[in-house]
Scaffold this active site. Structure first.
Site, mmCIF file in Angstrom:
data_model
loop_
_atom_site.group_PDB
_atom_site.id
_atom_site.type_symbol
_atom_site.label_atom_id
_atom_site.label_comp_id
_atom_site.label_asym_id
_atom_site.label_seq_id
_atom_site.Cartn_x
_atom_site.Cartn_y
_atom_site.Cartn_z
ATOM 1 N N GLU A 1 -9.354 0.799 -4.645
ATOM 2 C CA GLU A 1 -8.202 1.094 -3.788
ATOM 3 C C GLU A 1 -7.032 1.557 -4.653
ATOM 4 O O GLU A 1 -6.208 0.746 -5.091
ATOM 5 C CB GLU A 1 -7.799 -0.139 -2.968
ATOM 6 C CG GLU A 1 -8.849 -0.575 -1.954
ATOM 7 C CD GLU A 1 -8.354 -1.677 -1.026
ATOM 8 O OE1 GLU A 1 -7.183 -2.110 -1.185
ATOM 9 O OE2 GLU A 1 -9.127 -2.106 -0.144
ATOM 10 N N ASP B 1 0.865 -1.181 0.000
ATOM 11 C CA ASP B 1 0.000 0.000 0.000
ATOM 12 C C ASP B 1 0.899 1.228 0.000
ATOM 13 O O ASP B 1 1.836 1.315 0.804
ATOM 14 C CB ASP B 1 -0.882 0.018 1.245
ATOM 15 C CG ASP B 1 -1.942 -1.077 1.228
ATOM 16 O OD1 ASP B 1 -2.285 -1.550 0.129
ATOM 17 O OD2 ASP B 1 -2.410 -1.466 2.313
ATOM 18 N N HIS C 1 -3.371 0.436 -3.468
ATOM 19 C CA HIS C 1 -2.982 -0.968 -3.293
ATOM 20 C C HIS C 1 -2.381 -1.501 -4.595
ATOM 21 O O HIS C 1 -3.094 -1.716 -5.577
ATOM 22 C CB HIS C 1 -4.221 -1.784 -2.904
ATOM 23 C CG HIS C 1 -3.964 -3.244 -2.666
ATOM 24 N ND1 HIS C 1 -4.095 -3.834 -1.427
ATOM 25 C CD2 HIS C 1 -3.595 -4.239 -3.508
ATOM 26 C CE1 HIS C 1 -3.832 -5.123 -1.516
ATOM 27 N NE2 HIS C 1 -3.516 -5.397 -2.785
#
Length: 335
Positions: free
Chosen positions: A306, A257, A309
């Site tokens: 996301e 991340d 990510h």
């Protein structure tokens, strides 16, 4: 009488000479035939020169499969780089202390060639990565992968990692983190860490500030995180924003991340609108990474968008995935 005996002797001698000549010719033809067969076998076991991986197909894959069968692997030589071929390559890499990818490249090729030439090495195919006879499922009904080591391993709500799986090649990449503690989440697998370093270096040249926030996460740690989210959000919502233990890509060691000061080092959708987030989406594939949970693909990934990510899959897969706007699920479904 003597003359008759002499004639008989000559006839027998000629018959013996003729028979010997025919026998020698048969031996020569047999030897030549065996040599030709050996030559054909050696030719069929000529190893491919280029890299090969899951989803590849053709004569090079078939040649690799024939070589793997020759050193003891029970796989089909169908010319398709399928799960069985990935398993064989991964097991070989585990036994010979090679980078664990399930991908055939030149380091692996050298070892295969050595084993082909030395049949007395005592090599035992399948020793380190046995094929599971029966499929295993978790309590939530997901399948548990038999090969968590491969670079293209699929981990999601239908495909889980074994509870006892910990990558054996975890290292800490030389990149920025917004914290100083030496925590496990700084780590990635050795095959992914150098690629992350290259990605960060490229971002630096563009005047961007990427920070690594969270990489490897153990099964036990994921258990705690998911339980906490369930308590605060309820199970249904918790399952949208986090993974059940075993179903998290972070356990693979192939994920990181990333964030930036522009979002106060948070992991949220706003990161996708920052200069760093936009650059990452456009350039991650050049370094072997994909945005694992892209916008508009929530029904496929079963996770929210996301932009922070990123998942390492290698340059070949990453570039095809990003070029064609695919998810990893869609890419692998092309098998």
């Amino acid at each position: 009488m003597k003359r008759k005996h002499i004639i008989t002797f000559i006839v027998l001698l000629l018959m013996f000479i003729f028979t010997s000549a025919c026998t020698n010719n048969d031996k020569e033809e047999s030897t030549q035939s065996n040599d030709e067969k050996n030559g054909e076998t050696n030719q069929s076991l000529q190893l491919p020169e280029g890299d090969l991986q899951k989803l590849d197909s053709g004569k090079d894959v078939k040649a690799l499969q024939l070589a793997l069968k020759n050193i003891g692997y029970d796989i089909k030589d169908n010319g398709e780089f399928d799960d069985a071929t990935v398993w064989a390559v991964t097991d070989l890499q585990m036994q010979k202390d090679l980078p664990l990818t399930g991908i055939y490249e030149q380091e692996t090729a050298k070892v295969v060639q050595q084993l082909l030439e030395d049949k007395s090495s005592g090599f035992e195919a399948g020793k380190e990565l046995p094929v599971k006879a029966e499929p295993v499922t978790t309590d939530s009904g997901t399948n548990v992968t038999a090969n968590p080591h491969e670079q293209l391993v699929l981990v999601n709500k239908e495909n889980a990692l074994p509870a006892d799986y910990t990558p054996v090649d975890l290292v800490t990449p030389n990149v920025r983190f917004p914290f100083t503690e030496d925590l496990p989440k700084k780590q990635m697998r050795k095959i992914a860490a150098p690629a992350l370093e290259e990605l960060f270096a490229a971002a630096d040249k563009e005047g961007l500030e990427l920070f690594a926030q969270s990489g490897y996460r153990s099964y036990d740690r994921q258990t705690s995180i998911f339980a906490s989210n369930v308590q605060s959000l309820g199970e249904a919502e918790a399952n949208q924003v986090s993974a059940r233990p075993g179903e998290s890509e972070h356990q693979t060691g192939l994920t990181m991340d990333v964030t930036s000061p522009n979002v106060d080092f948070q992991l949220n959708e706003d990161f996708g609108n920052t200069d760093e987030g936009k650059w990452l989406a456009e350039n991650a594939a050049e370094y072997g990474f994909i945005i694992r949970f892209p916008k508009g693909k929530e029904e496929i990934t079963q996770y929210q968008y996301e932009p922070w990510h990123i998942r390492y899959v290698g340059k070949k897969a990453a570039q095809e995935i990003m070029k064609n706007n695919l998810t990893l699920e869609e890419y692998l479904s092309q098998e």
